[in-house]
Design a protein around this motif. Structure first.
Motif, PDB file in Angstrom:
ATOM      1  N   ILE A 153       0.892  -1.170   0.000  1.00 29.76           N
ATOM      2  CA  ILE A 153       0.000   0.000   0.000  1.00 29.76           C
ATOM      3  C   ILE A 153       0.921   1.208   0.000  1.00 29.76           C
ATOM      4  N   ILE A 154       0.744   2.111  -0.950  1.00 31.83           N
ATOM      5  CA  ILE A 154       1.629   3.292  -0.983  1.00 31.83           C
ATOM      6  C   ILE A 154       0.869   4.488  -0.441  1.00 31.83           C
ATOM      7  N   GLY A 155       1.395   5.083   0.620  1.00 33.04           N
ATOM      8  CA  GLY A 155       0.781   6.264   1.240  1.00 33.04           C
ATOM      9  C   GLY A 155       0.091   5.894   2.546  1.00 33.04           C
ATOM     10  N   CYS A 212       2.761  -1.000   4.293  1.00 29.05           N
ATOM     11  CA  CYS A 212       2.331   0.334   3.845  1.00 29.05           C
ATOM     12  C   CYS A 212       3.559   1.240   3.847  1.00 29.05           C
ATOM     13  N   PHE A 213       3.820   1.888   2.725  1.00 27.70           N
ATOM     14  CA  PHE A 213       4.998   2.753   2.598  1.00 27.70           C
ATOM     15  C   PHE A 213       4.573   4.216   2.665  1.00 27.70           C
ATOM     16  N   GLU A 214       5.234   4.977   3.499  1.00 31.23           N
ATOM     17  CA  GLU A 214       4.902   6.401   3.643  1.00 31.23           C
ATOM     18  C   GLU A 214       6.203   7.198   3.570  1.00 31.23           C
ATOM     19  N   VAL A 244      -0.642  11.109   9.113  1.00 30.95           N
ATOM     20  CA  VAL A 244      -1.825  11.971   9.106  1.00 30.95           C
ATOM     21  C   VAL A 244      -2.143  12.523   7.712  1.00 30.95           C
ATOM     22  N   GLY A 245      -1.292  12.232   6.735  1.00 24.14           N
ATOM     23  CA  GLY A 245      -1.559  12.676   5.363  1.00 24.14           C
ATOM     24  C   GLY A 245      -1.585  14.193   5.233  1.00 24.14           C
ATOM     25  N   ARG A 246      -2.119  14.627   4.123  1.00 20.85           N
ATOM     26  CA  ARG A 246      -2.125  16.037   3.742  1.00 20.85           C
ATOM     27  C   ARG A 246      -3.027  16.898   4.621  1.00 20.85           C
ATOM     28  N   TRP A 247      -4.051  16.254   5.148  1.00 23.34           N
ATOM     29  CA  TRP A 247      -5.114  17.001   5.778  1.00 23.34           C
ATOM     30  C   TRP A 247      -5.010  16.947   7.306  1.00 23.34           C
ATOM     31  N   ARG A 252      10.037   6.289   0.585  1.00 20.39           N
ATOM     32  CA  ARG A 252       9.377   6.781  -0.640  1.00 20.39           C
ATOM     33  C   ARG A 252       9.407   5.697  -1.713  1.00 20.39           C
ATOM     34  N   ILE A 253       8.298   5.542  -2.376  1.00 24.76           N
ATOM     35  CA  ILE A 253       8.285   4.692  -3.572  1.00 24.76           C
ATOM     36  C   ILE A 253       8.566   5.621  -4.741  1.00 24.76           C
ATOM     37  N   SER A 254       9.711   5.391  -5.395  1.00 31.29           N
ATOM     38  CA  SER A 254      10.083   6.345  -6.446  1.00 31.29           C
ATOM     39  C   SER A 254       9.717   5.835  -7.841  1.00 31.29           C
ATOM     40  N   ILE A 301      -2.616   1.906  -4.539  1.00 30.47           N
ATOM     41  CA  ILE A 301      -1.969   3.225  -4.532  1.00 30.47           C
ATOM     42  C   ILE A 301      -2.886   4.216  -3.805  1.00 30.47           C
ATOM     43  N   CYS A 302      -2.333   4.828  -2.762  1.00 28.93           N
ATOM     44  CA  CYS A 302      -3.121   5.764  -1.925  1.00 28.93           C
ATOM     45  C   CYS A 302      -2.310   7.050  -1.730  1.00 28.93           C
ATOM     46  N   THR A 303      -1.734   7.547  -2.819  1.00 25.11           N
ATOM     47  CA  THR A 303      -0.797   8.668  -2.680  1.00 25.11           C
ATOM     48  C   THR A 303      -1.481  10.027  -2.669  1.00 25.11           C
ATOM     49  N   GLY A 304      -2.797  10.058  -2.812  1.00 30.55           N
ATOM     50  CA  GLY A 304      -3.543  11.305  -2.621  1.00 30.55           C
ATOM     51  C   GLY A 304      -3.529  12.218  -3.831  1.00 30.55           C
ATOM     52  N   LEU A 305      -4.375  13.225  -3.749  1.00 28.18           N
ATOM     53  CA  LEU A 305      -4.564  14.128  -4.888  1.00 28.18           C
ATOM     54  C   LEU A 305      -4.011  15.518  -4.645  1.00 28.18           C
ATOM     55  N   PRO A 351      -0.698  27.105  -0.991  1.00 35.27           N
ATOM     56  CA  PRO A 351      -1.233  27.109   0.377  1.00 35.27           C
ATOM     57  C   PRO A 351      -0.316  26.393   1.365  1.00 35.27           C
ATOM     58  N   TYR A 352       0.649  25.643   0.861  1.00 36.24           N
ATOM     59  CA  TYR A 352       1.534  24.899   1.766  1.00 36.24           C
ATOM     60  C   TYR A 352       2.783  25.703   2.122  1.00 36.24           C
ATOM     61  N   ASP A 353       2.944  26.862   1.474  1.00 36.54           N
ATOM     62  CA  ASP A 353       4.066  27.755   1.815  1.00 36.54           C
ATOM     63  C   ASP A 353       3.632  28.666   2.965  1.00 36.54           C
ATOM     64  N   VAL A 405      -7.076   3.866  -4.172  1.00 35.71           N
ATOM     65  CA  VAL A 405      -8.002   4.304  -3.123  1.00 35.71           C
ATOM     66  C   VAL A 405      -7.711   5.779  -2.850  1.00 35.71           C
ATOM     67  N   GLY A 406      -8.754   6.598  -2.888  1.00 34.32           N
ATOM     68  CA  GLY A 406      -8.597   8.021  -2.561  1.00 34.32           C
ATOM     69  C   GLY A 406      -8.504   8.927  -3.774  1.00 34.32           C
ATOM     70  N   PHE A 407      -8.834   8.406  -4.963  1.00 33.74           N
ATOM     71  CA  PHE A 407      -8.668   9.225  -6.168  1.00 33.74           C
ATOM     72  C   PHE A 407      -9.987   9.708  -6.767  1.00 33.74           C
ATOM     73  N   ILE A 412     -19.712  17.313  -4.032  1.00 30.54           N
ATOM     74  CA  ILE A 412     -20.034  17.749  -2.674  1.00 30.54           C
ATOM     75  C   ILE A 412     -19.754  16.513  -1.833  1.00 30.54           C
ATOM     76  N   GLY A 413     -19.025  16.667  -0.762  1.00 34.37           N
ATOM     77  CA  GLY A 413     -18.756  15.494   0.063  1.00 34.37           C
ATOM     78  C   GLY A 413     -17.316  15.466   0.499  1.00 34.37           C
ATOM     79  N   ASN A 414     -16.828  14.312   0.836  1.00 36.97           N
ATOM     80  CA  ASN A 414     -15.453  14.254   1.330  1.00 36.97           C
ATOM     81  C   ASN A 414     -14.751  13.009   0.837  1.00 36.97           C
ATOM     82  N   ILE A 415     -13.432  13.090   0.807  1.00 35.44           N
ATOM     83  CA  ILE A 415     -12.646  11.986   0.268  1.00 35.44           C
ATOM     84  C   ILE A 415     -12.499  10.830   1.272  1.00 35.44           C
ATOM     85  N   PRO A 416     -12.237  11.092   2.572  1.00 34.28           N
ATOM     86  CA  PRO A 416     -11.956   9.964   3.459  1.00 34.28           C
ATOM     87  C   PRO A 416     -13.041   8.885   3.516  1.00 34.28           C
ATOM     88  N   THR A 417     -14.308   9.279   3.619  1.00 34.58           N
ATOM     89  CA  THR A 417     -15.317   8.214   3.734  1.00 34.58           C
ATOM     90  C   THR A 417     -15.513   7.496   2.402  1.00 34.58           C
TER      91      THR A 417
HETATM   92  C1  FAD Z   1      -6.111  22.444   3.598  1.00 34.05           C
HETATM   93  C2  FAD Z   1      -6.814  21.212   3.136  1.00 34.05           C
HETATM   94  C3  FAD Z   1      -8.162  21.063   3.429  1.00 34.05           C
HETATM   95  C4  FAD Z   1      -8.839  19.938   3.014  1.00 34.05           C
HETATM   96  N1  FAD Z   1     -10.146  19.812   3.336  1.00 34.05           N
HETATM   97  C5  FAD Z   1     -10.816  18.704   2.958  1.00 34.05           C
HETATM   98  C6  FAD Z   1     -12.170  18.499   3.323  1.00 34.05           C
HETATM   99  O1  FAD Z   1     -12.799  19.309   4.015  1.00 34.05           O
HETATM  100  N2  FAD Z   1     -12.783  17.351   2.918  1.00 34.05           N
HETATM  101  C7  FAD Z   1     -12.113  16.436   2.184  1.00 34.05           C
HETATM  102  O2  FAD Z   1     -12.673  15.417   1.844  1.00 34.05           O
HETATM  103  N3  FAD Z   1     -10.861  16.614   1.820  1.00 34.05           N
HETATM  104  C8  FAD Z   1     -10.187  17.708   2.188  1.00 34.05           C
HETATM  105  N4  FAD Z   1      -8.899  17.888   1.795  1.00 34.05           N
HETATM  106  C9  FAD Z   1      -8.316  16.950   0.870  1.00 34.05           C
HETATM  107  C10 FAD Z   1      -7.485  15.985   1.670  1.00 34.05           C
HETATM  108  O3  FAD Z   1      -6.201  16.127   1.206  1.00 34.05           O
HETATM  109  C11 FAD Z   1      -8.025  14.607   1.520  1.00 34.05           C
HETATM  110  O4  FAD Z   1      -9.344  14.428   1.902  1.00 34.05           O
HETATM  111  C12 FAD Z   1      -7.238  13.585   2.308  1.00 34.05           C
HETATM  112  O5  FAD Z   1      -5.983  14.048   2.688  1.00 34.05           O
HETATM  113  C13 FAD Z   1      -7.101  12.436   1.375  1.00 34.05           C
HETATM  114  O6  FAD Z   1      -6.338  11.463   1.977  1.00 34.05           O
HETATM  115  P1  FAD Z   1      -5.400  10.559   1.096  1.00 34.05           P
HETATM  116  O7  FAD Z   1      -4.866   9.533   2.014  1.00 34.05           O
HETATM  117  O8  FAD Z   1      -6.102  10.085  -0.120  1.00 34.05           O
HETATM  118  O9  FAD Z   1      -4.249  11.525   0.582  1.00 34.05           O
HETATM  119  P2  FAD Z   1      -3.151  12.276   1.426  1.00 34.05           P
HETATM  120  O10 FAD Z   1      -3.682  12.764   2.706  1.00 34.05           O
HETATM  121  O11 FAD Z   1      -2.525  13.256   0.485  1.00 34.05           O
HETATM  122  O12 FAD Z   1      -2.114  11.132   1.777  1.00 34.05           O
HETATM  123  C14 FAD Z   1      -1.257  10.571   0.811  1.00 34.05           C
HETATM  124  C15 FAD Z   1      -0.018  10.087   1.530  1.00 34.05           C
HETATM  125  O13 FAD Z   1       0.789   9.415   0.587  1.00 34.05           O
HETATM  126  C16 FAD Z   1       2.132   9.759   0.810  1.00 34.05           C
HETATM  127  N5  FAD Z   1       2.851   9.575  -0.445  1.00 34.05           N
HETATM  128  C17 FAD Z   1       2.640  10.251  -1.610  1.00 34.05           C
HETATM  129  N6  FAD Z   1       3.475   9.803  -2.558  1.00 34.05           N
HETATM  130  C18 FAD Z   1       4.213   8.829  -1.985  1.00 34.05           C
HETATM  131  C19 FAD Z   1       5.262   7.991  -2.470  1.00 34.05           C
HETATM  132  N7  FAD Z   1       5.682   8.054  -3.735  1.00 34.05           N
HETATM  133  N8  FAD Z   1       5.811   7.099  -1.615  1.00 34.05           N
HETATM  134  C20 FAD Z   1       5.381   7.007  -0.321  1.00 34.05           C
HETATM  135  N9  FAD Z   1       4.410   7.784   0.185  1.00 34.05           N
HETATM  136  C21 FAD Z   1       3.827   8.680  -0.639  1.00 34.05           C
HETATM  137  C22 FAD Z   1       2.065  11.219   1.246  1.00 34.05           C
HETATM  138  O14 FAD Z   1       3.215  11.580   1.985  1.00 34.05           O
HETATM  139  C23 FAD Z   1       0.807  11.230   2.094  1.00 34.05           C
HETATM  140  O15 FAD Z   1       1.062  10.980   3.459  1.00 34.05           O
HETATM  141  C24 FAD Z   1      -8.176  18.973   2.251  1.00 34.05           C
HETATM  142  C25 FAD Z   1      -6.819  19.125   1.963  1.00 34.05           C
HETATM  143  C26 FAD Z   1      -6.140  20.225   2.417  1.00 34.05           C
HETATM  144  C27 FAD Z   1      -4.674  20.336   2.121  1.00 34.05           C
END
Ligand code: FAD
Length: 537
Positions: free
Chosen positions: A8-10, A33-35, A41-44, A111-113, A141-145, A161-163, A376-378, A383-388
């Motif tokens: 599982i990546i991410g 699971c590789f992170e 805690v991911g991006r959020w 990191r998975i490169s 693949i769960c590397t997020g958007l 927004p991350y700066d 997963v997560g793409f 309207i809604g949210n990604i985690p559920t």
């Molecule tokens: C400010 C902000 C507000 C948000 N508000 C909402 C909201 O209200 N509702 C909502 O649904 N979503 C919201 N989001 C979107 C949010 O990012 C996602 O809902 C949530 O983070 C998705 O989780 P995820 O696991 O799919 O992705 P992420 O949280 O991005 O997690 C992906 C993980 O994969 C890791 N990763 C990536 N590439 C690699 C690699 N090559 N090798 C190893 N690890 C890797 C990353 O380090 C990260 O930890 C918000 C995001 C931000 C930044």
């Protein structure tokens, strides 16, 4: 038989919920699971100081890790207590990791490169200080958007927004999504002394965090009865309703007892806010449910107060002259910085040398040709949210790996069909890089595949089924291992009876005849075209 290996990546919310279900459903498998980061805690998890989520805690929590119910405490409104604040979501995920003992299976700072096809499965290039390659039988693949923001070509520095948030600068933010509105709002904090412009091509739909009806989060008024109305009708009626809600906000608050009412505002502020809310809504392209909604409603206050100026797109590549929003004149701007919030790239193609594309996945999670590759997560909710949604995907993909659910043999043709449907339903979005969905119809489709959709027959009691139709829609309503009858019975119904009666009338007098007339020509269908798989043992 050799041990099966799953990677599982991410380890954001998608990776973690996939890991939890994989560990439970795939006993005897080697699951890693590789992170690349140092946290789970991911991006959020802890985006920035002063952060408030736009999705409620109730609708965002995992069904397998319930913490909140749908009772809305009016006293929470001022402090936005129904929404995640600061690092609260991150702490929720850390608790999830601890409770399910996930940590031993997560390799941090790894990191998975590179991902490439291998005769045995998927070959991963793993960097954790040293570089090595390993092959896995299955890959999720769960590397997020949120990581790969689209860039713009301009001779002006950019900020994301991350700066660190700049101060004393003139900044043009591009884009009408939640991230853009949210960042413009942060930049417009009077303490920072920035001059902020929001450059929009079209209007945007702003859903208030707290709705004038009953003063509850908007999420809590979205129930299954409402969602069961055909999207064509929901669009037409919904648009009128939203326009009326904007024009007659005070009336709504008074009649539907929004308690306590929204903050006191001067009449001229209210007029300006309404003016922009109505104008942005009217100019939003596409159907109501095909336009991303921003619940970052704080930016509208800034617009009304003149701290954010809405402008149109740039007239040329210098990014110093812009159309005004009405496209009647031009506006000269001397930006110090640009913030392009014009969408994300999945990063999948870069990671796999072009081998893995989001467009090749059916329902944004099952690869059309490789039965050992999942996302997963793409899926991106309108309207809604990604985690559920991720949890539903995680349940499906781990269930398929465990043999609980069948993987349809003709997935490639189903994928082509659903891709055509996506292009038809979302003509103005770039579906090469994101997979837009309307959250509940999408989750329903996954639930039907897993046999957990709460149909009247499955629920078995009309009273309880009605309760599910009228309480806030959530993934807690799917009838799998995480379903809890008592908790469902205790959910609060927020929709006022008069609105419920109206919805029932629409359902009987408009929706049912409309569906009969349209029949197989129905533009969108919530029923999956995949064969229904047997319920898991
Ligand atoms: C400010 C902000 C507000 C948000 N508000 C909402 C909201 O209200 N509702 C909502 O649904 N979503 C919201 N989001 C979107 C949010 O990012 C996602 O809902 C949530 O983070 C998705 O989780 P995820 O696991 O799919 O992705 P992420 O949280 O991005 O997690 C992906 C993980 O994969 C890791 N990763 C990536 N590439 C690699 C690699 N090559 N090798 C190893 N690890 C890797 C990353 O380090 C990260 O930890 C918000 C995001 C931000 C930044």
């Amino acid at each position: 038989m050799s041990t099966k290996r799953l990677a599982i990546i991410g380890a954001g919310s998608s990776g973690l919920v996939t890991l939890k279900h994989a560990l439970e459903r795939l006993p005897g498998w080697e699951i890693t699971c590789f992170e690349k980061g140092g946290t789970t805690v991911g991006r959020w998890g802890n985006p920035y100081p002063g952060f408030f989520s736009t999705s409620t805690k109730y609708t965002t929590q995992f069904a397998c890790h319930k913490k909140w119910d749908s009772s809305a405490d009016p006293a929470q409104r001022e402090a936005k207590g129904d929404f995640f604040k600061g690092d609260e979501y991150g702490r929720y995920l850390m608790d999830f990791v601890a409770k399910n003992n996930l940590a031993p299976h997560i390799h941090l700072h790894t990191r998975i490169s590179r991902i490439s096809r291998d005769p045995q499965g998927w070959r991963l290039t793993i960097d954790d200080g040293e570089t090595r390659e390993e092959v896995f039988d299955r890959l999720v693949i769960c590397t997020g958007l949120a990581e790969n923001v689209n860039a713009i070509n301009a001779p002006i520095p950019t900020v994301t927004p991350y700066d660190p948030v700049p101060s004393g600068k003139t900044v043009v933010v591009f884009g009408g999504g939640e991230s853009a509105a949210d960042f413009a709002h942060r930049l417009a904090d009077p303490k920072l002394g920035n001059k902020v412009y929001l450059s929009l091509k079209d209007g945007i739909r702003v859903s208030p965090r707290y709705h004038p009806i009953r003063g509850v989060p908007s999420d809590f008024l979205r129930n299954r009865l409402l969602l069961s109305i055909h999207p064509d009708l929901r669009n037409a009626i919904g648009q009128k309703f939203v326009e009326a809600r904007i024009r007659h906000q005070e009336w709504f608050e008074r009649v539907f007892k929004s308690s306590p009412p929204g903050p006191e505002q001067t009449p001229s502020f209210q007029e300006r806010r309404k003016h922009w809310d109505a104008k942005l809504t009217a100019r939003a392209k596409d159907d109501l449910f095909n336009v991303f909604h921003t619940k970052s409603d704080g930016f509208l206050d800034d617009v009304a107060d003149g701290r954010i100026q809405i402008i149109g797109p740039p007239t040329d590549e210098s990014h110093r002259r812009y159309h005004d929003f009405d496209r009647t004149t031009t506006v000269e701007v001397e930006p110090d910085m640009l913030c392009p919030m014009i969408g994300f790239r999945s990063g999948l193609a870069a990671l796999s040398g072009g081998e893995i594309l989001i467009t090749d996945f059916h329902l944004a999670c099952l690869h059309a040709r490789h039965d050992d590759l999942f996302l997963v997560g793409f899926a991106r909710p309108i309207i809604g949210n990604i985690p559920t949604m991720s949890e539903m995907q995680a349940k499906l993909v781990t269930g398929i790996m465990a043999g609980w659910y069948e993987r349809p043999a003709d997935l490639a043709s189903k994928q082509a069909e659903s891709r055509a449907r996506l292009l038809r339903d979302f003509p103005t979005l770039n579906t090469e890089t994101i997979h837009p969905v309307e959250m509940f119809p999408y989750c329903d489709e996954l639930a039907r595949l897993m046999g957990s959709f709460p149909s009247l027959r499955k629920v078995g009691s009309f009273r309880r089924w009605m309760k599910i139709q009228l309480s806030p829609a959530s993934t807690l309503q799917y009838m799998d291992d995480d379903y809890n009858t008592r908790e469902m019975d205790e959910q609060v119904i927020h929709t006022p009876p008069v609105i419920t009666v109206l919805l029932v009338a629409i359902k009987l007098l408009l929706d049912l005849p409309y569906r009969l007339v349209r029949g197989p020509l129905a533009r969108r269908h919530s029923q999956t075209s995949l064969p229904l798989v047997p319920e898991r043992p």
